[in-house]
Design an enzyme around this catalytic site. Structure first.
Site, PDB file in Angstrom:
ATOM      1  N   LYS A  71       0.786  -1.128  -0.002  1.00 43.97           N
ATOM      2  CA  LYS A  71      -0.186   0.025   0.039  1.00 43.97           C
ATOM      3  C   LYS A  71       0.881   1.362  -0.016  1.00 43.97           C
ATOM      4  O   LYS A  71       0.469   2.256  -0.864  1.00 43.97           O
ATOM      5  CB  LYS A  71      -0.987  -0.050   1.352  1.00 43.97           C
ATOM      6  N   THR A  73       4.169   1.642  -0.894  1.00 44.54           N
ATOM      7  CA  THR A  73       4.736   1.576  -1.956  1.00 44.54           C
ATOM      8  C   THR A  73       3.797   2.027  -3.387  1.00 44.54           C
ATOM      9  O   THR A  73       4.317   2.705  -4.277  1.00 44.54           O
ATOM     10  CB  THR A  73       5.310   0.052  -2.547  1.00 44.54           C
ATOM     11  N   ARG A  94       2.272   8.482   6.885  1.00 45.80           N
ATOM     12  CA  ARG A  94       2.561   8.566   8.301  1.00 45.80           C
ATOM     13  C   ARG A  94       3.998   8.364   8.518  1.00 45.80           C
ATOM     14  O   ARG A  94       4.863   8.026   7.839  1.00 45.80           O
ATOM     15  CB  ARG A  94       1.699   7.272   9.212  1.00 45.80           C
ATOM     16  N   LYS A 105       7.976  -5.589  11.486  1.00 45.90           N
ATOM     17  CA  LYS A 105       7.494  -4.950  10.212  1.00 45.90           C
ATOM     18  C   LYS A 105       8.684  -4.236   9.278  1.00 45.90           C
ATOM     19  O   LYS A 105       8.427  -4.246   8.175  1.00 45.90           O
ATOM     20  CB  LYS A 105       6.387  -4.028  10.474  1.00 45.90           C
ATOM     21  N   ALA A 273      -3.104   2.259  13.924  1.00 48.48           N
ATOM     22  CA  ALA A 273      -4.150   2.004  13.020  1.00 48.48           C
ATOM     23  C   ALA A 273      -5.298   1.198  13.690  1.00 48.48           C
ATOM     24  O   ALA A 273      -6.237   1.123  12.983  1.00 48.48           O
ATOM     25  CB  ALA A 273      -3.762   1.355  11.881  1.00 48.48           C
ATOM     26  N   PHE A 301      -3.669  -0.390   7.575  1.00 47.48           N
ATOM     27  CA  PHE A 301      -4.178  -1.756   7.171  1.00 47.48           C
ATOM     28  C   PHE A 301      -5.313  -1.596   5.988  1.00 47.48           C
ATOM     29  O   PHE A 301      -5.196  -0.832   4.859  1.00 47.48           O
ATOM     30  CB  PHE A 301      -5.013  -1.901   8.637  1.00 47.48           C
ATOM     31  N   PHE A 381       3.362  -9.506  -9.777  1.00 50.01           N
ATOM     32  CA  PHE A 381       4.474 -10.526  -9.449  1.00 50.01           C
ATOM     33  C   PHE A 381       5.096 -11.240 -10.895  1.00 50.01           C
ATOM     34  O   PHE A 381       3.871 -11.629 -11.403  1.00 50.01           O
ATOM     35  CB  PHE A 381       4.256 -11.291  -8.246  1.00 50.01           C
ATOM     36  N   TRP A 409       7.246  -0.552  -7.835  1.00 48.57           N
ATOM     37  CA  TRP A 409       8.192  -1.501  -7.021  1.00 48.57           C
ATOM     38  C   TRP A 409       9.689  -1.694  -7.772  1.00 48.57           C
ATOM     39  O   TRP A 409      10.600  -1.046  -7.454  1.00 48.57           O
ATOM     40  CB  TRP A 409       7.888  -2.625  -6.413  1.00 48.57           C
TER      41      TRP A 409
END
Length: 555
Positions: A71, A73, A94, A105, A273, A301, A381, A409
């Site tokens: 999200k 990225t 954020r 994370k 969040a 999230f 991907f 990405w």
């Protein structure tokens, strides 16, 4: 393949004064934090606040999985791609907490060729905003315990103190503690504990405040305890709000940085969040709307948590309205929702994808509840098959939603041009944005609407203690506040093991808390931790600094 930090360290950053010039800001608008970071001064807002708003784009996602969705990225890549096609775009994100950075994370600055810079600074202390939040919060806690020690003039019941202390690290050993031990000179013994700093109500107040004086008024309303006769005791009663606001006088100013391709980015505020609303500051978002054609921001999230709170809390308080929503998904994550184990996600599995698509379907239906045009950003991907991609496109088209294949990405802005064009089209589509509920509804009715309409629950269960607290809040005059539900991010339900689109489930409310300063009621479901712990192999073990000053091991 280069790591995120290697890509970031190889990037060519512009001096932040040049980035600021690209959106019409001069050196007089900046308070420099070195060569590549700056805060925006308060007089700047006074100068630009009457300008028309640009378009607001909210980036959200399907229910998170171990496969990852991308999200942040996508938010960064979309902002860069909008600039690539000739739009003046600004990003608002954020601030990362040190807890996740040193925990599991990792950082929160995007990834690959869609990152914000300087990545190391952003993930490690940045401009000190979260430390200021910690200090302001803990000053309030110290003044509360001092009032208890100094004769308790406010008649505080030590068993009904609701304010805990905070720190910006994961530390399970401090979740539950006893303070005031060691004799009379050391205070009044009572049970307490620590939360992570980003779960502090001070952080939520920072991110919802319109200016410094509004922040002080919010601080005054923070309820820290209750008296023996059940009346709320606030930071205003403790006369702590002025000093707290002084500590926050610099933290309230939005931070300006840049992406790998020098797109301006505001990174400001980082409320938890779950226990809060999980969005960057209102001030940063509004500033971006005044300075750019497009303001791209994200919420924490999945859309059931982040987007719902962005819309029903942040937009309600600020008056903002998204012009378009981007729903981030991956085929891998959808197959995971369809029952495929993480180690098998690279294998084609159309049947699992068909089952897992129900999760994306529910989130898209929810955005229609709010009347918002939505585009699906499908992060590609190498293992995705054309059959799988076509299936997602066809199913979304049947719902009237366009899909853009995203490669930000791997390719930066070039990989997001199709997404940018479709977002522009969606943002120019007339919408009928509406909030989910009105504030004058009873507390339970507002909770039930979120659980049944957004999560898809059958019923909501309340225990006796929660019912008592709801009655108390309504009696004390807090019944007209909006609702902030804390639940697992890993399911639409309150059970993290229920993937996809659960049906015939109940949501159980186990606790309810008042965040009067932030301006909402926090409703807790499941096992929500406000102080995370470190895993068996914390990320901190891999992070180091070399004699040259080079940082290694950071995500």
């Amino acid at each position: 393949m280069k790591s995120d930090i290697e890509i970031a360290q190889a990037a060519r950053m512009l001096p932040i004064v040049e980035v600021a010039k690209s959106i019409g800001l001069g050196e007089e608008d900046l308070e420099l934090y070195g060569k590549y970071k700056a805060k925006i001064s308060q007089p700047t807002w006074e100068r630009i606040k009457d300008r028309p708003d640009g378009k607001l784009v909210l980036v959200t996602a399907i229910t998170p999985t171990a496969a990852g969705e991308g999200k942040t990225t996508t938010s960064v890549g979309l902002g860069m791609a909008l600039n690539k096609i000739g739009k003046k775009a600004i990003i608002a994100l954020r601030e990362p907490s040190l807890g996740p950075s040193f925990g599991v994370k990792g950082g929160a600055a995007g990834g690959g060729y869609a990152q914000v810079l300087p990545m190391e600074d952003i993930n490690l202390h940045f401009t000190g905003d979260i430390h200021a939040v910690s200090t302001a919060h803990n000053l309030l806690a110290a003044m509360l315990d001092n009032s208890l020690h100094q004769g308790n003039p406010l008649n505080i019941d030590p068993r009904q103190v609701v304010l805990r202390r905070v720190m910006d690290l994961n530390e399970r050993a401090l979740r539950n503690i006893v303070v005031g031990l060691g004799g009379r000179v050391n205070g009044v013994p009572r049970e307490s504990g620590f939360d992570i700093s980003v779960a502090s109500e001070v952080m939520a107040c920072l991110c919802l405040a319109s200016d410094l004086m509004d922040l002080k008024e919010r601080f005054k309303r923070i309820v820290v305890a209750y008296t023996y006769d059940g009346q709320p005791v606030t930071a205003g009663d403790l006369q702590a709000a002025g000093a707290m606001t002084l500590i926050m006088k610099d933290a309230i100013k939005p931070n300006l940085v840049q992406t790998l391709e020098n797109t301006p980015a505001f990174i400001h505020g980082g409320p938890f969040a779950n226990i809060a609303h999980g969005c960057n500051s209102v001030m940063a978002t509004q500033m971006g709307l005044k300075l750019g054609d497009y303001m791209v921001t994200e919420a924490g999230f999945g859309a059931d948590l982040g987007a719902e709170k962005f819309l029903d809390l942040k937009c309600r308080f600020s008056g903002m309205k998204p012009d378009a929503v981007v729903m981030v998904a991956t085929i891998r994550a959808l197959k995971n929702h369809g029952g495929v184990a993480r180690e098998d996600l690279n294998k084609p599995n159309l049947e699992a994808l068909k089952i897992g698509f129900s999760n994306l379907e529910k989130h898209l239906e929810n955005m229609k509840l709010y009347g918002l045009p939505t585009v699906v950003a499908l992060n590609e991907f190498p293992t995705d098959t054309q059959e799988e991609i076509d299936y997602v496109i066809t199913r979304c088209a049947a719902m009237g939603v366009e899909v853009a294949l995203s490669q930000v990405w791997a390719r930066g802005s070039e990989g997001g041009i199709d997404l940018a064009k479709k977002v522009v089209k969606a943002a120019e589509t007339p919408s009928t944005f509406k909030l989910l509920y009105e504030l004058d509804l009873p507390i339970k009715e507002k909770i039930n609407l979120i659980c049944t309409q957004i999560y898809g629950a059958r019923n909501v269960q309340y225990n006796k203690a929660v019912n008592t607290m709801i009655d108390k809040l309504e009696t004390l005059g807090y019944g007209d506040l909006p609702i902030c539900i804390a639940k697992t991010q890993f399911s639409l339900s309150d059970d993290p093991n229920l993937k996809g689109r659960p049906v015939d489930f109940d949501v159980t409310i186990r606790d309810i808390r008042l965040s009067a300063g932030a301006g909402f009621i926090v409703v807790l479901t499941g096992e929500i931790m406000t102080m995370p712990g470190l895993g068996k192999t914390p990320a901190a073990q891999k992070i180091d600094i070399l004699p040259s000053g080079e940082i290694i091991g950071l995500f």
